[in-house]
Scaffold this motif. Sequence first.
Motif, PDB file in Angstrom:
ATOM      1  N   LEU A 225      -1.644  -1.445   0.367  1.00 46.52           N
ATOM      2  CA  LEU A 225      -2.604  -1.215   1.626  1.00 46.52           C
ATOM      3  C   LEU A 225      -3.341  -0.181   1.644  1.00 46.52           C
TER       4      LEU A 225
ATOM      5  N   HIS B  44      -5.717   2.359  -8.250  1.00 44.13           N
ATOM      6  CA  HIS B  44      -4.536   1.907  -7.260  1.00 44.13           C
ATOM      7  C   HIS B  44      -3.549   0.951  -8.381  1.00 44.13           C
TER       8      HIS B  44
ATOM      9  N   VAL C 282       3.106   2.439  -1.627  1.00 40.22           N
ATOM     10  CA  VAL C 282       2.442   2.802   0.009  1.00 40.22           C
ATOM     11  C   VAL C 282       1.749   4.125   0.213  1.00 40.22           C
ATOM     12  N   ILE C 283       2.091   4.810  -0.770  1.00 39.68           N
ATOM     13  CA  ILE C 283       1.756   5.958  -0.653  1.00 39.68           C
ATOM     14  C   ILE C 283       0.059   5.748  -2.073  1.00 39.68           C
ATOM     15  N   SER C 284      -0.150   5.269  -2.618  1.00 38.88           N
ATOM     16  CA  SER C 284      -0.907   5.280  -3.304  1.00 38.88           C
ATOM     17  C   SER C 284      -2.359   5.282  -2.291  1.00 38.88           C
TER      18      SER C 284
ATOM     19  N   THR D 160      -2.031   4.465   0.322  1.00 38.79           N
ATOM     20  CA  THR D 160      -2.740   5.145   1.368  1.00 38.79           C
ATOM     21  C   THR D 160      -3.686   6.279   0.923  1.00 38.79           C
ATOM     22  N   ALA D 161      -3.384   7.160  -0.061  1.00 34.21           N
ATOM     23  CA  ALA D 161      -4.380   7.834  -0.921  1.00 34.21           C
ATOM     24  C   ALA D 161      -5.803   7.266  -1.649  1.00 34.21           C
TER      25      ALA D 161
ATOM     26  N   PHE E 297      -6.189  -2.999   7.287  1.00 34.25           N
ATOM     27  CA  PHE E 297      -5.053  -3.640   8.117  1.00 34.25           C
ATOM     28  C   PHE E 297      -4.908  -3.737   9.379  1.00 34.25           C
TER      29      PHE E 297
ATOM     30  N   ILE F 188      -4.035  -7.199   6.427  1.00 34.17           N
ATOM     31  CA  ILE F 188      -3.255  -6.924   5.899  1.00 34.17           C
ATOM     32  C   ILE F 188      -1.911  -7.863   6.637  1.00 34.17           C
TER      33      ILE F 188
END
Lengths: 369, 342
Positions: free
Chosen positions: B69, B116, B128-130, B132-133, B266, B269
């Motif tokens: 992401l 990542h 997903v969180i990684s 976003t980070a 995005f 994606i």
Amino acid sequence: MKVKIKSNAFLIAVSAVILGLLAGGLLMMSIGSNPFEGFYYLFRGGLMNMERIGNTISTAITLMLVGLSVAFAFKTGLFNIGAAGQMLVGGLCATLVAHYVFIPRPFYLVVIIFCAFLGGALWGVIPGILKAKFNVHEVVATIMMNWIAYWSIYYFVPAYLKGPSLETESKSIAIGQTLRSPWLTGIFGGGYINLGIFVAIAAVFVIKYVLDKTTLGFELKAVGSNRFCAEYAGIKVNRNVVISMMIAGGLAGLAGMAYYTGYSRNIQIGVMPSMGFDGIAVALLGASNPIGVLFSALFFGMLQSGKGFMNAMTEVPPEIADTIIATIIYFTATSVLFSRFWDSVGRRKRDKAQQKSDQDESKEEVSHE
Amino acid sequence: MNNTTTKQSLFTSPLGIAIYIVVGLVLLAVMATNHLIGMILPYAIAYTIPLLMTALGGLYSERSGVTNLGLEGLMLVGYFASALTINLTEQTLQASALPLGLLAGVLAGALFSMLHAFASINLKADQVISGTAINMLASALTVYLARTIAGSGNVRIMLGIVRRDIPGLSKIPGIGTLFFTQSYWSTWVALIVWGASWFLLYKTSFGLRLRACGEHPSAVASAGVNVYGMRYFGVGMSGALAGLGGSIILITYSGEFNGTVAGLGFLSIAALIFGQWKPLGILGATFFFGTATTIANVSQVIPQLGVIPPVIFKVFPYVVTLLALIVFSKRSAAPKAVGEAF
């Protein structure tokens, strides 16, 4: 997606914050600034007088509501990355109310809160339905909704709420119609402080109550921890997904209200509110726990509202605050590192204690002989 | 694989038909004003290529089993690195600063994606969180560095790619004038990368192994393949290609680093899902987005399109993406093990 919450969430959060600040310090050093000076001004900028504290709190209000939104969706296993769009729509609804509804203050506050919640909920429920009915991944769906909100507002505001001078923002709300309140402003000696603070704190406790004490909360969490198990137990998974996204959207809508009619007095077009993404950080650092969200929002609020002062006093660019926040998130995501570390610390302590008691025993044995 | 099932669901589903009708109508509207194609197509291709590269990067990563992401952030890193490189070297190196900038973008993207990879492969973090980070870190860090190194949040470059006719091919009537005149060399580089990727992923045993890592990693591991290594390669490629995509934005139509790629990562994606995780599919999907963006941007200067409110064109790509996702997500062709730690 699973968001694993360990029992030592607090230790993990603290470790992540320390590492994030450390990384920020290293970055400051890398450009030849003194990190201690940088942090001193960063914290001083957020806390040096009542007005600054008020501004920190009012920044935190928005972050808190967005953080709650993201955390609430997390509990059902959903990742709401669309808080920015929900904020925009909720904020637009609140702005419309502020411009066109003139009724006694208590009723007015109820109406504006209701409309902002509704606007955000509408923007959140669409991805929820898409997820439940068509299995559309909520991350992509909410991002698309963000951009749809962004462009809709980009054209809606100049067409219907155009300000007298600037093309890029809506006309300002009359001061009596905003969420600012004279006595609150008086206490903090000016600044952006507004009634949103009560909305945010009330939301924290309502959400905590819903999650911990109601059947709905239990069902939502059950769906989040194992949707197949929940389905087997007779919980309507799809219905809960929709409800979760609706409430999450509504909370983000309230954040939009607090920001656009409390902190600020107009909507700027062509700006995706960055709090929508910082809220993810708030939720993660707070381990998706409403009380955790409250404190992490205050912490991030301080970083965000202090960065301008720091930038004025030192050479450090204001983006250091965002870098620290992002680093904290990275370390929260990789929290397995810390839990391993703290586990090993715990084990070593236990081992030592064990050794000691063993030694004592052997000593005793020796003394017996 | 499930090629046939997706095709069936596409043709039989009413929504799929609706999408075809909408797309067809738009194409017809463009055809009707025939001279417009010549005007729109170069821009459409220019907008398509960065999306194509980034989505292709996503293909490597997801096929190897890692959700990425962070493509938006990785694009931004490439965008920044190439802007900085070109800004610092264009005085001395002249035109050869451009390929150097592209290279810098590719390397920076690949390097950044290792964050990542480390989080999601070694530490088994939530991908997903990684991701976003990665996005947040990229957008904060690039502007921070731009301010400290270049003195401002915006990094401008003087050079840009000169559009050239391809000798010989541009003389072909029709196609020649549409595709081979006034083209950027970066477009051809990108298309070669796309072709090579297709070959690597679908015609070599290495590609088979990489894709198998995204479907059934333990089976691949039992055959003696290093799943971690494969996934590192997949994520690294996604960083490199997203970085390339960001650099291409800079040297073709932007000319300035301004701290955001405005959701293109995005969108890539979405194009990856839209294109059903297949090279040809993502080529089509990204070309669709490129065309839609171009039409949105030029709609105001074209009288035939000017009667429609611009907001319709602006939200069009996103609404269609949602509709497309409705059609494609029911029977997702996503790699089976994507997003799962091994």
